[in-house]
Design a protein around this motif. Sequence first.
Motif, PDB file in Angstrom:
ATOM      1  N   ASN A 239       0.806  -1.221   0.000  1.00 40.89           N
ATOM      2  CA  ASN A 239       0.000   0.000   0.000  1.00 40.89           C
ATOM      3  C   ASN A 239       0.843   1.277   0.000  1.00 40.89           C
ATOM      4  N   GLY A 240       2.151   1.113  -0.150  1.00 39.20           N
ATOM      5  CA  GLY A 240       3.009   2.280  -0.330  1.00 39.20           C
ATOM      6  C   GLY A 240       3.516   2.898   0.970  1.00 39.20           C
ATOM      7  N   LYS A 241       3.141   2.311   2.104  1.00 35.99           N
ATOM      8  CA  LYS A 241       3.612   2.841   3.385  1.00 35.99           C
ATOM      9  C   LYS A 241       5.112   2.527   3.568  1.00 35.99           C
ATOM     10  N   ASN A 242       5.508   1.349   3.145  1.00 32.08           N
ATOM     11  CA  ASN A 242       6.933   0.996   3.153  1.00 32.08           C
ATOM     12  C   ASN A 242       7.515   1.127   1.750  1.00 32.08           C
ATOM     13  N   ASP A 243       8.787   1.493   1.698  1.00 30.37           N
ATOM     14  CA  ASP A 243       9.502   1.510   0.412  1.00 30.37           C
ATOM     15  C   ASP A 243      10.186   0.175   0.151  1.00 30.37           C
ATOM     16  N   ALA A 244      10.443  -0.564   1.238  1.00 26.62           N
ATOM     17  CA  ALA A 244      11.166  -1.838   1.138  1.00 26.62           C
ATOM     18  C   ALA A 244      10.893  -2.623   2.411  1.00 26.62           C
ATOM     19  N   VAL A 245      11.164  -3.932   2.357  1.00 20.79           N
ATOM     20  CA  VAL A 245      11.051  -4.779   3.551  1.00 20.79           C
ATOM     21  C   VAL A 245      12.315  -5.624   3.632  1.00 20.79           C
ATOM     22  N   VAL A 246      12.936  -5.646   4.811  1.00 23.40           N
ATOM     23  CA  VAL A 246      14.092  -6.531   5.013  1.00 23.40           C
ATOM     24  C   VAL A 246      13.569  -7.856   5.569  1.00 23.40           C
ATOM     25  N   ILE A 247      13.863  -8.922   4.850  1.00 19.88           N
ATOM     26  CA  ILE A 247      13.302 -10.240   5.172  1.00 19.88           C
ATOM     27  C   ILE A 247      14.287 -11.314   4.739  1.00 19.88           C
ATOM     28  N   ASP A 248      14.213 -12.488   5.365  1.00 22.97           N
ATOM     29  CA  ASP A 248      15.083 -13.592   4.972  1.00 22.97           C
ATOM     30  C   ASP A 248      14.844 -13.951   3.499  1.00 22.97           C
ATOM     31  N   GLN A 249      15.907 -14.381   2.813  1.00 22.69           N
ATOM     32  CA  GLN A 249      15.856 -14.629   1.367  1.00 22.69           C
ATOM     33  C   GLN A 249      14.715 -15.558   0.935  1.00 22.69           C
ATOM     34  N   ILE A 250      14.628 -16.722   1.542  1.00 24.96           N
ATOM     35  CA  ILE A 250      13.659 -17.723   1.049  1.00 24.96           C
ATOM     36  C   ILE A 250      12.212 -17.264   1.309  1.00 24.96           C
ATOM     37  N   PRO A 251      11.890 -16.770   2.509  1.00 22.75           N
ATOM     38  CA  PRO A 251      10.549 -16.202   2.702  1.00 22.75           C
ATOM     39  C   PRO A 251      10.285 -15.010   1.784  1.00 22.75           C
ATOM     40  N   GLY A 252      11.317 -14.208   1.524  1.00 16.30           N
ATOM     41  CA  GLY A 252      11.149 -13.100   0.581  1.00 16.30           C
ATOM     42  C   GLY A 252      10.744 -13.617  -0.790  1.00 16.30           C
ATOM     43  N   GLU A 253      11.409 -14.686  -1.250  1.00 13.33           N
ATOM     44  CA  GLU A 253      11.047 -15.291  -2.545  1.00 13.33           C
ATOM     45  C   GLU A 253       9.610 -15.796  -2.503  1.00 13.33           C
ATOM     46  N   ALA A 254       9.241 -16.379  -1.370  1.00 10.11           N
ATOM     47  CA  ALA A 254       7.867 -16.904  -1.252  1.00 10.11           C
ATOM     48  C   ALA A 254       6.851 -15.768  -1.378  1.00 10.11           C
ATOM     49  N   PHE A 255       7.143 -14.619  -0.770  1.00  7.20           N
ATOM     50  CA  PHE A 255       6.202 -13.494  -0.887  1.00  7.20           C
ATOM     51  C   PHE A 255       6.110 -12.989  -2.328  1.00  7.20           C
ATOM     52  N   THR A 256       7.201 -13.089  -3.104  1.00  7.63           N
ATOM     53  CA  THR A 256       7.104 -12.654  -4.511  1.00  7.63           C
ATOM     54  C   THR A 256       6.201 -13.587  -5.319  1.00  7.63           C
ATOM     55  N   LYS A 257       6.040 -14.829  -4.839  1.00  7.48           N
ATOM     56  CA  LYS A 257       5.115 -15.747  -5.534  1.00  7.48           C
ATOM     57  C   LYS A 257       3.674 -15.374  -5.213  1.00  7.48           C
ATOM     58  N   GLN A 258       3.466 -14.900  -3.993  1.00  5.44           N
ATOM     59  CA  GLN A 258       2.110 -14.522  -3.586  1.00  5.44           C
ATOM     60  C   GLN A 258       1.732 -13.142  -4.136  1.00  5.44           C
ATOM     61  N   TYR A 259       2.692 -12.229  -4.139  1.00  8.74           N
ATOM     62  CA  TYR A 259       2.459 -10.849  -4.623  1.00  8.74           C
ATOM     63  C   TYR A 259       3.346 -10.640  -5.839  1.00  8.74           C
ATOM     64  N   THR A 260       2.763 -10.758  -7.028  1.00  8.87           N
ATOM     65  CA  THR A 260       3.592 -10.762  -8.227  1.00  8.87           C
ATOM     66  C   THR A 260       4.085  -9.360  -8.610  1.00  8.87           C
ATOM     67  N   ASP A 261       3.634  -8.329  -7.890  1.00  9.96           N
ATOM     68  CA  ASP A 261       4.165  -6.987  -8.154  1.00  9.96           C
ATOM     69  C   ASP A 261       5.379  -6.686  -7.276  1.00  9.96           C
ATOM     70  N   LEU A 262       5.903  -7.729  -6.598  1.00  6.44           N
ATOM     71  CA  LEU A 262       7.095  -7.531  -5.758  1.00  6.44           C
ATOM     72  C   LEU A 262       8.278  -8.295  -6.337  1.00  6.44           C
ATOM     73  N   LYS A 263       9.479  -7.773  -6.088  1.00  7.07           N
ATOM     74  CA  LYS A 263      10.698  -8.493  -6.466  1.00  7.07           C
ATOM     75  C   LYS A 263      11.627  -8.514  -5.256  1.00  7.07           C
ATOM     76  N   LEU A 264      12.553  -9.475  -5.275  1.00  8.41           N
ATOM     77  CA  LEU A 264      13.467  -9.633  -4.143  1.00  8.41           C
ATOM     78  C   LEU A 264      14.891  -9.323  -4.575  1.00  8.41           C
ATOM     79  N   LEU A 265      15.553  -8.454  -3.833  1.00  6.12           N
ATOM     80  CA  LEU A 265      16.954  -8.131  -4.109  1.00  6.12           C
ATOM     81  C   LEU A 265      17.821  -8.934  -3.141  1.00  6.12           C
TER      82      LEU A 265
END
Length: 319
Positions: A239-265
Motif C-alpha cells: 500500500n506504499g507505506k513501506n519503500d522496502a522490507v528486510v526479510i530472509d531470502q527464502i521467505p522473501g522469494e515466497a512473498f514474490t510468488k504470492q504478490y507478483t508486483d514484488l521483487k526480491l533483491l
Amino acid sequence: MKNKVIAIVLAAAAAVSVAACGTSGTDTASSAAASSAETTSAASAEESTVSSAAAESAASETSTAESTSSEAAIDLSGSKYLSDGVMTVALNSTFPPFEYVGDGTDTFDAITSNENNVTGFDVAMVNEIGKRLGVDVEIDDMDFDGIIAALGTKADVAATGMTITDERKEAVNFSDPYYDATQAVLVKNDSTVATLDDLKACTSVGCQLGTTGETVANDNGLAVNSVKSFNQAVVDLENGKNDAVVIDQIPGEAFTKQYTDLKLLPGSDFNFETEQYGIAMPKDDEVMLNAINSALQAMKDDGTYDQLLDQYVNNYEAE
Ligand code: GLN
C-alpha cells in the motif's frame, strides 16, 4: 516516494541518495542474475552445513546417533520438558515456506494440536522429530518477538526459521544448524532501489519485530518501521507505506510468488551476512537438546531431511 525528483544531476551526494530510494538503480538484469546466483550458493552452503554436522555427529558418537530408523530409542525420562510426552512448538506463521497458514489439507501424524493449520518446512521437521522421539507435537502460533520469552513456560522449543545468534545464545540453547540463510530486500517491481545507499535513502523500511532483519536494518541506519508480522510489513509495502522490507531470502522469494508486483533483491547486493537457522529451546534441558540433535541428524542421514526440503521449500507454491 517512487516518483521523486530525478533530474538533480548536480545535487549533493545526500540529495542523490534520497532520490535513489525510488528512482535510481538501473541494473535489473544483473540483479536478477545475482539473485539466482545467491540461490545456488545458498543450496551449496546448505550441503556443507549438512556434511559438517554429519562429521561432528560421527566424531561425538553418542549412543543414540547410530540409529537411523524412526524407532530410535531415545530415553526422555530425564528431560525436563519432554518427559510428559508432549513437545510444544512456538512459531510465527508469517514466514513461508518454513511456516504459514495452510488450507488444512496437510496432515502431520505426530501433531495433535495446530489451531491455525500452520504448515511448512519447520512444521514437517518438528512432526518428524516428534515421531522419532515418540512425543506428541503441539503447534503454538504467536508473535515472533514473544517467542524467546515463551520458551520454558508456554513452549518447549521454537522452530521458526530462527537465526542462531550470540545474543540469543545467552538466553536459549540452539540445536545444530539446519538451514543457511541471509537477509534480503523486498521491493515493488518498479522500485529502483539497488544499493545500500538507496536503502538508506528510503523513508520507511519494513521489518518484523525482534528479527535479525530488524537488527541488520538498525545496524545499517535504515528508517526502520517494525511491525508484529511479515504479513503486515508486506501489506505496508503493497500500500506504499513501506519503500522496502528486510526479510530472509527464502521467505522473501515466497512473498514474490504470492504478490507478483514484488521483487526480491539478494542480500549480497547489500553486504548482508550469512545466517543459520536452529531450533531454540530453554537452556536447562540437555537431554532435550541431545535428543533433538540426534533426531535431526538421523533425518539428515536417511534422506528424510532432503525430502522435506524438496517438498516444502524447493517446490513451494503460494496458496
Ligand atoms: N531468521 C530471522 C530471525 O531469526 C527471522 C525469523 C522469523 O521471522 N521467523 O530473526
